[in-house]
Design a protein around this motif. Structure first.
Motif, short mmCIF file in Angstrom:
data_model
loop_
_atom_site.label_atom_id
_atom_site.label_comp_id
_atom_site.label_asym_id
_atom_site.label_seq_id
_atom_site.Cartn_x
_atom_site.Cartn_y
_atom_site.Cartn_z
N ASN A 123 -32.34 -52.82 17.92
CA ASN A 123 -32.94 -53.17 16.63
C ASN A 123 -32.38 -52.27 15.54
O ASN A 123 -32.77 -51.12 15.41
CB ASN A 123 -34.46 -53.05 16.69
N ILE A 124 -31.46 -52.79 14.77
CA ILE A 124 -30.77 -52.01 13.75
C ILE A 124 -31.67 -51.64 12.58
O ILE A 124 -31.39 -50.73 11.83
CB ILE A 124 -29.51 -52.76 13.26
N ASN A 125 -32.82 -52.32 12.43
CA ASN A 125 -33.70 -52.12 11.28
C ASN A 125 -34.76 -51.04 11.48
O ASN A 125 -35.37 -50.60 10.52
CB ASN A 125 -34.41 -53.42 10.92
N ILE A 126 -35.03 -50.64 12.71
CA ILE A 126 -36.13 -49.71 12.97
C ILE A 126 -35.60 -48.38 13.46
O ILE A 126 -34.79 -48.31 14.37
CB ILE A 126 -37.12 -50.31 14.00
N ASN A 127 -36.09 -47.31 12.87
CA ASN A 127 -35.72 -45.96 13.27
C ASN A 127 -36.88 -45.38 14.08
O ASN A 127 -37.59 -44.51 13.64
CB ASN A 127 -35.44 -45.11 12.03
N GLU A 128 -37.05 -45.88 15.30
CA GLU A 128 -38.19 -45.49 16.13
C GLU A 128 -38.17 -44.02 16.53
O GLU A 128 -39.18 -43.37 16.60
CB GLU A 128 -38.23 -46.34 17.40
N SER A 129 -37.02 -43.49 16.81
CA SER A 129 -36.95 -42.13 17.32
C SER A 129 -36.67 -41.09 16.23
O SER A 129 -36.61 -39.91 16.52
CB SER A 129 -35.86 -42.03 18.39
N SER A 130 -36.48 -41.52 15.01
CA SER A 130 -36.20 -40.63 13.88
C SER A 130 -34.94 -39.80 14.09
O SER A 130 -34.81 -38.72 13.53
CB SER A 130 -37.39 -39.72 13.60
N VAL A 131 -34.01 -40.28 14.88
CA VAL A 131 -32.76 -39.56 15.09
C VAL A 131 -31.58 -40.26 14.43
O VAL A 131 -30.49 -39.70 14.37
CB VAL A 131 -32.45 -39.33 16.58
N PHE A 132 -31.79 -41.48 13.95
CA PHE A 132 -30.71 -42.24 13.33
C PHE A 132 -30.72 -42.06 11.82
O PHE A 132 -31.76 -42.04 11.19
CB PHE A 132 -30.83 -43.73 13.65
N GLU A 133 -29.56 -41.94 11.25
CA GLU A 133 -29.42 -41.88 9.80
C GLU A 133 -29.53 -43.30 9.25
O GLU A 133 -28.83 -44.20 9.70
CB GLU A 133 -28.05 -41.30 9.45
N ARG A 149 -29.51 -46.15 6.04
CA ARG A 149 -28.87 -46.42 4.75
C ARG A 149 -29.23 -47.83 4.33
O ARG A 149 -28.95 -48.79 5.05
CB ARG A 149 -27.37 -46.27 4.90
N ASN A 150 -29.88 -47.95 3.19
CA ASN A 150 -30.33 -49.26 2.68
C ASN A 150 -31.19 -50.02 3.68
O ASN A 150 -31.08 -51.22 3.83
CB ASN A 150 -29.14 -50.12 2.26
N GLY A 151 -32.02 -49.30 4.41
CA GLY A 151 -32.98 -49.93 5.32
C GLY A 151 -32.45 -50.26 6.70
O GLY A 151 -33.17 -50.81 7.52
N ILE A 152 -31.18 -49.96 6.98
CA ILE A 152 -30.65 -50.17 8.32
C ILE A 152 -29.94 -48.90 8.78
O ILE A 152 -29.64 -48.01 7.98
CB ILE A 152 -29.68 -51.37 8.40
N LYS A 153 -29.67 -48.82 10.06
CA LYS A 153 -28.99 -47.64 10.57
C LYS A 153 -27.57 -47.56 10.02
O LYS A 153 -26.87 -48.56 9.95
CB LYS A 153 -28.98 -47.68 12.09
N ASN A 154 -27.17 -46.36 9.64
CA ASN A 154 -25.83 -46.15 9.11
C ASN A 154 -24.85 -46.18 10.28
O ASN A 154 -24.98 -45.42 11.23
CB ASN A 154 -25.76 -44.83 8.37
#
Length: 57
Positions: free
Chosen positions: A30-40, A42-47
């Protein structure tokens, strides 16, 4: 999840946990959700970075 574990034990098919980090990587479905807070984000999706033609985030 118990049913999946029991099915995995039968050996008929290879079932893996996609949330486990293996060789410094994981499957993120799921590119839209940062569940683990480890992904950067950008504009609401993972960079996504491209290194040697391969995507990294």
């Amino acid at each position: 999840m118990t049913a999946f574990r029991e099915y995995q034990k039968t050996g008929y098919s290879r079932i893996v946990n996609t949330a486990v980090i293996v060789d410094n990587s994981l499957y993120d479905d799921n590119i839209n959700i940062n569940e683990s807070s480890v992904f950067e984000m950008r504009n609401g999706i993972k960079n996504i970075y491209w290194i040697d033609g391969k995507p990294f985030s």
